[in-house]
Design a protein around this motif. Structure first.
Motif, PDB file in Angstrom:
ATOM      1  N   ASP A   1       0.806  -1.221   0.000  1.00 47.28           N
ATOM      2  CA  ASP A   1       0.000   0.000   0.000  1.00 47.28           C
ATOM      3  C   ASP A   1       0.841   1.273   0.000  1.00 47.28           C
ATOM      4  OD1 ASP A   1      -2.101  -1.707   0.064  1.00 47.28           O
ATOM      5  OD2 ASP A   1      -2.766  -1.228   2.097  1.00 47.28           O
ATOM      6  N   ARG A   2       2.144   1.125   0.188  1.00 46.55           N
ATOM      7  CA  ARG A   2       3.049   2.286   0.187  1.00 46.55           C
ATOM      8  C   ARG A   2       3.472   2.708  -1.202  1.00 46.55           C
ATOM      9  NH1 ARG A   2       8.139   0.732   3.519  1.00 46.55           N
ATOM     10  NH2 ARG A   2       8.819   2.675   2.508  1.00 46.55           N
ATOM     11  N   TRP A   3       3.129   1.897  -2.234  1.00 46.86           N
ATOM     12  CA  TRP A   3       3.772   2.095  -3.534  1.00 46.86           C
ATOM     13  C   TRP A   3       2.797   2.153  -4.696  1.00 46.86           C
ATOM     14  CZ3 TRP A   3       8.567   3.360  -2.568  1.00 46.86           C
ATOM     15  CH2 TRP A   3       9.227   2.800  -1.472  1.00 46.86           C
ATOM     16  N   ILE A   4       3.284   2.753  -5.800  1.00 41.39           N
ATOM     17  CA  ILE A   4       2.572   2.772  -7.062  1.00 41.39           C
ATOM     18  C   ILE A   4       3.604   2.562  -8.173  1.00 41.39           C
ATOM     19  CG2 ILE A   4       2.736   5.290  -7.315  1.00 41.39           C
ATOM     20  CD1 ILE A   4      -0.116   5.183  -8.535  1.00 41.39           C
TER      21      ILE A   4
ATOM     22  N   GLN B   1      -2.556  -0.316  -3.489  1.00 41.34           N
ATOM     23  CA  GLN B   1      -3.794  -0.400  -2.717  1.00 41.34           C
ATOM     24  C   GLN B   1      -4.953  -0.986  -3.520  1.00 41.34           C
ATOM     25  OE1 GLN B   1      -4.943   2.920  -0.313  1.00 41.34           O
ATOM     26  NE2 GLN B   1      -2.847   3.551   0.115  1.00 41.34           N
ATOM     27  N   ASP B   2      -4.828  -0.984  -4.858  1.00 47.18           N
ATOM     28  CA  ASP B   2      -5.907  -1.504  -5.701  1.00 47.18           C
ATOM     29  C   ASP B   2      -5.771  -2.994  -6.000  1.00 47.18           C
ATOM     30  OD1 ASP B   2      -7.254   0.882  -5.935  1.00 47.18           O
ATOM     31  OD2 ASP B   2      -6.229   1.496  -7.770  1.00 47.18           O
ATOM     32  N   LEU B   3      -4.645  -3.603  -5.602  1.00 53.06           N
ATOM     33  CA  LEU B   3      -4.376  -4.988  -5.978  1.00 53.06           C
ATOM     34  C   LEU B   3      -4.287  -5.896  -4.752  1.00 53.06           C
ATOM     35  CD1 LEU B   3      -1.553  -4.369  -8.622  1.00 53.06           C
ATOM     36  CD2 LEU B   3      -4.009  -4.593  -9.037  1.00 53.06           C
ATOM     37  N   HIS B   4      -4.709  -7.144  -4.944  1.00 53.80           N
ATOM     38  CA  HIS B   4      -4.452  -8.155  -3.925  1.00 53.80           C
ATOM     39  C   HIS B   4      -2.955  -8.448  -3.888  1.00 53.80           C
ATOM     40  CE1 HIS B   4      -8.686  -8.808  -3.269  1.00 53.80           C
ATOM     41  NE2 HIS B   4      -8.883  -9.095  -4.542  1.00 53.80           N
ATOM     42  N   GLN B   5      -2.498  -9.031  -2.789  1.00 51.02           N
ATOM     43  CA  GLN B   5      -1.069  -9.242  -2.599  1.00 51.02           C
ATOM     44  C   GLN B   5      -0.456 -10.045  -3.740  1.00 51.02           C
ATOM     45  OE1 GLN B   5       0.816  -7.855  -0.193  1.00 51.02           O
ATOM     46  NE2 GLN B   5       2.653  -8.746  -1.126  1.00 51.02           N
ATOM     47  N   ASN B   6      -1.128 -11.112  -4.170  1.00 54.69           N
ATOM     48  CA  ASN B   6      -0.549 -11.932  -5.237  1.00 54.69           C
ATOM     49  C   ASN B   6      -0.533 -11.180  -6.572  1.00 54.69           C
ATOM     50  OD1 ASN B   6      -3.339 -12.030  -5.482  1.00 54.69           O
ATOM     51  ND2 ASN B   6      -3.379 -14.150  -6.210  1.00 54.69           N
ATOM     52  N   GLN B   7      -1.555 -10.335  -6.822  1.00 52.92           N
ATOM     53  CA  GLN B   7      -1.557  -9.513  -8.035  1.00 52.92           C
ATOM     54  C   GLN B   7      -0.409  -8.502  -8.001  1.00 52.92           C
ATOM     55  OE1 GLN B   7      -5.634  -8.057  -7.502  1.00 52.92           O
ATOM     56  NE2 GLN B   7      -6.177  -9.014  -9.457  1.00 52.92           N
ATOM     57  N   TRP B   8      -0.232  -7.877  -6.841  1.00 50.58           N
ATOM     58  CA  TRP B   8       0.837  -6.887  -6.687  1.00 50.58           C
ATOM     59  C   TRP B   8       2.201  -7.531  -6.932  1.00 50.58           C
ATOM     60  CZ3 TRP B   8       2.218  -2.082  -6.727  1.00 50.58           C
ATOM     61  CH2 TRP B   8       3.395  -1.653  -6.078  1.00 50.58           C
ATOM     62  N   GLU B   9       2.414  -8.688  -6.332  1.00 49.90           N
ATOM     63  CA  GLU B   9       3.703  -9.366  -6.506  1.00 49.90           C
ATOM     64  C   GLU B   9       3.957  -9.699  -7.974  1.00 49.90           C
ATOM     65  OE1 GLU B   9       3.572 -12.710  -3.913  1.00 49.90           O
ATOM     66  OE2 GLU B   9       3.626 -11.497  -2.069  1.00 49.90           O
TER      67      GLU B   9
ATOM     68  N   GLY C   1     -11.778   5.900  -7.864  1.00 49.59           N
ATOM     69  CA  GLY C   1     -10.684   4.987  -7.542  1.00 49.59           C
ATOM     70  C   GLY C   1      -9.522   5.757  -6.952  1.00 49.59           C
ATOM     71  N   ARG C   2      -8.406   5.101  -6.760  1.00 52.28           N
ATOM     72  CA  ARG C   2      -7.242   5.751  -6.147  1.00 52.28           C
ATOM     73  C   ARG C   2      -6.331   6.396  -7.176  1.00 52.28           C
ATOM     74  NH1 ARG C   2      -8.075   1.139  -2.987  1.00 52.28           N
ATOM     75  NH2 ARG C   2      -8.453   1.602  -0.792  1.00 52.28           N
ATOM     76  N   VAL C   3      -6.492   6.019  -8.445  1.00 56.04           N
ATOM     77  CA  VAL C   3      -5.706   6.604  -9.520  1.00 56.04           C
ATOM     78  C   VAL C   3      -6.654   7.366 -10.431  1.00 56.04           C
ATOM     79  CG1 VAL C   3      -4.202   6.128 -11.501  1.00 56.04           C
ATOM     80  CG2 VAL C   3      -3.990   4.773  -9.403  1.00 56.04           C
ATOM     81  N   VAL C   4      -6.268   8.583 -10.803  1.00 51.65           N
ATOM     82  CA  VAL C   4      -7.112   9.409 -11.659  1.00 51.65           C
ATOM     83  C   VAL C   4      -6.623   9.280 -13.094  1.00 51.65           C
ATOM     84  CG1 VAL C   4      -7.978  11.731 -12.106  1.00 51.65           C
ATOM     85  CG2 VAL C   4      -7.508  11.013  -9.757  1.00 51.65           C
ATOM     86  N   SER C   5      -7.385   8.570 -13.929  1.00 50.05           N
ATOM     87  CA  SER C   5      -7.054   8.434 -15.347  1.00 50.05           C
ATOM     88  C   SER C   5      -8.269   7.883 -16.058  1.00 50.05           C
ATOM     89  CB  SER C   5      -5.865   7.500 -15.550  1.00 50.05           C
ATOM     90  OG  SER C   5      -6.276   6.152 -15.458  1.00 50.05           O
ATOM     91  N   THR C   6      -8.217   7.936 -17.387  1.00 48.64           N
ATOM     92  CA  THR C   6      -9.348   7.433 -18.160  1.00 48.64           C
ATOM     93  C   THR C   6      -9.599   5.955 -17.894  1.00 48.64           C
ATOM     94  OG1 THR C   6      -7.816   7.122 -20.001  1.00 48.64           O
ATOM     95  CG2 THR C   6      -9.128   9.123 -20.006  1.00 48.64           C
TER      96      THR C   6
END
Length: 447
Positions: A338-341, A357-365, A424-429
């Motif tokens: 959750d600290r990173w993008i 913050q938008d991904l589950h742990q396995n997705q993030w990894e 969402g947490r990211v602002v984009s199209t």
């Protein structure tokens, strides 16, 4: 006062739900029948409460711009002069050659937008990114403000506000670029023939046409032309289709696209090399636009060119950023996701961005491992400011929206704001972006 107007707006919507929903539908129909509808799914979406800023906010934005623009100019100068600074950026020899070309005007960054995460309650902020290539949405901002005439809440409350125009000041800024160089290059100060150029299959074409139309209305000959349809003949830049000779180029093609299509834009590049036109947007803007700038600005090699006040300002407001090497990826995966993008080194419209913050742990990894050593950055996640708003075409419920505040800058001066929001947490199209008109509460109303 701006908080008061927003609260009264929410109350009015809740007291007039049917009227407000009909109003929201009317506004969206206006959008659908305007140039903000580019076809298919490429259409602007908005919310029912505009963004209200105070005059104090305006002063804050002006101060941010007046501090950062000298930093940008010093950075470009340092890149030109210092091989160690050039080594901070991952540019190949072809791009470096184009960046080092002598500028044809006095304005190294004529049009840009500085995107910030701005806390409207405290005035604190962090930088998100610097858009100095292909900066857009000035017409979108203008039209959304125009459509407030169908917004029932705005018309009922009639707040005392300043409504900012962004197209005419843009044209004025482009003419300033022309006048700064026209006598040197062409021994003339006449009204220029202008080309607005981009890869038109990737361009925000409707906006380019609107800018062109406004130029024509002001007596400025202007055309929108695909950058691949330009020719360099007899020492001048021309249109391959109309034969028009161009004096001033407003470059909307982003550098990344130019380099990817390098062989298809040879006439344009040759005209640049031979100073065949005045350029509004030299390729040196890429030094600031590339996301490596977030690391370079905090590097001692570059920081020595800045004042102590500028160094402090950068350290306070730039999120920490690192290249995502395999070694860095291993370190990141040992910390809280959750600290990173994750961001591509050179992209736009937030394409390819992954928020921990938008991904589950396995997705993030999986994403961290997939992006490692593939021209990605990992950046400190900034918790964005959120404000309640409502999309009446979807729901009657007010929900917290993530805010992105974009500060337009023309020839170094603050010009206005582009407000984008997302649930969402990211602002984009790709993350459900909404655009809303930006208004500044007048001083007498605030007091």
């Amino acid at each position: 006062m701006n908080r008061d107007i927003e609260e009264r707006s929410r109350a009015y919507i809740q007291e007039h739900p049917v009227e407000s929903k009909a109003s929201a539908l009317k506004v969206q129909q206006r959008i659908a029948h305007s140039e903000l509808n580019a076809g298919h799914t490429n259409i602007t979406h908005t919310l029912h409460i505009p963004k209200y800023f105070s005059q104090r906010d305006r002063k804050k934005f002006q101060d941010i711009v007046s501090t950062m623009m000298p930093v940008f100019y010093k950075t470009i100068d340092a890149y030109r002069q210092d091989p160690e600074v050039r080594a901070l950026f991952p540019f190949d020899e072809r791009l470096q050659e184009l960046i080092l070309l002598e500028a044809t005007s006095a304005y190294p960054i004529p049009v840009s937008r500085v995107d910030i995460f701005y806390n409207e309650e405290t005035g604190d902020f962090k930088f998100c990114e610097f858009n100095t290539d292909g900066t857009s949405a000035m017409n979108e901002n203008r039209r959304l403000t125009e459509f407030l005439e169908d917004n029932n809440v705005f018309q009922a409350l009639q707040p005392a506000v300043d409504q900012e125009e962004l197209i005419d000041p843009l044209i004025d800024a482009l003419l300033e670029v022309w006048h700064s160089a026209s006598r040197k290059l062409f021994d003339t100060d006449r009204t220029p023939s202008v080309v607005i150029t981009d890869f038109l299959d990737k361009a925000y074409l409707s906006e380019l046409k609107q800018i062109c139309l406004r130029m024509n209305e002001r007596g400025i000959p202007a055309e929108v032309t695909d950058i691949r349809d330009l020719v360099y003949e007899d020492g001048r830049l021309k249109s391959a289709k109309t034969g028009t000779v161009y004096d001033l180029v407003y470059r909307r093609a982003v550098t990344k696209d130019i380099m990817e299509g390098y062989d298809s834009v040879t006439p344009f590049l040759d005209a640049m090399r031979n100073e065949a036109m005045v350029m509004a947007g030299p390729l040196s803007t890429q030094v600031i636009h590339h996301k490596a700038i977030n690391m370079a600005l905090l590097d001692p090699i570059l920081q020595k060119y800045f004042t102590e006040e500028e160094q402090t300002f950068l350290n306070e407001h730039l999120p920490k950023t690192y290249r995502l090497t395999k070694e860095r990826a291993e370190e990141v995966l040992k910390t809280d996701k959750d600290r990173w993008i994750l961001k591509p080194e050179d992209s736009y419209a937030a394409r390819g961005v992954f928020c921990g913050q938008d991904l589950h742990q396995n997705q993030w990894e999986r994403e961290v491992q997939n992006c490692a050593d593939r021209h990605y950055l990992v950046q400190e996640y900034v918790e964005p400011y959120q404000s309640p708003n409502v999309d009446l075409l979807v729901s009657d419920a007010f929900v917290p929206y993530t805010n992105m505040t974009g500060l337009y800058v023309y020839n170094g001066d603050f010009a206005g704001v582009y407000s984008r929001l997302s649930d969402g947490r990211v602002v984009s199209t790709q993350y459900n972006e909404k655009a809303i008109p930006t208004l500044f509460v007048k001083e007498d109303a605030a007091t």
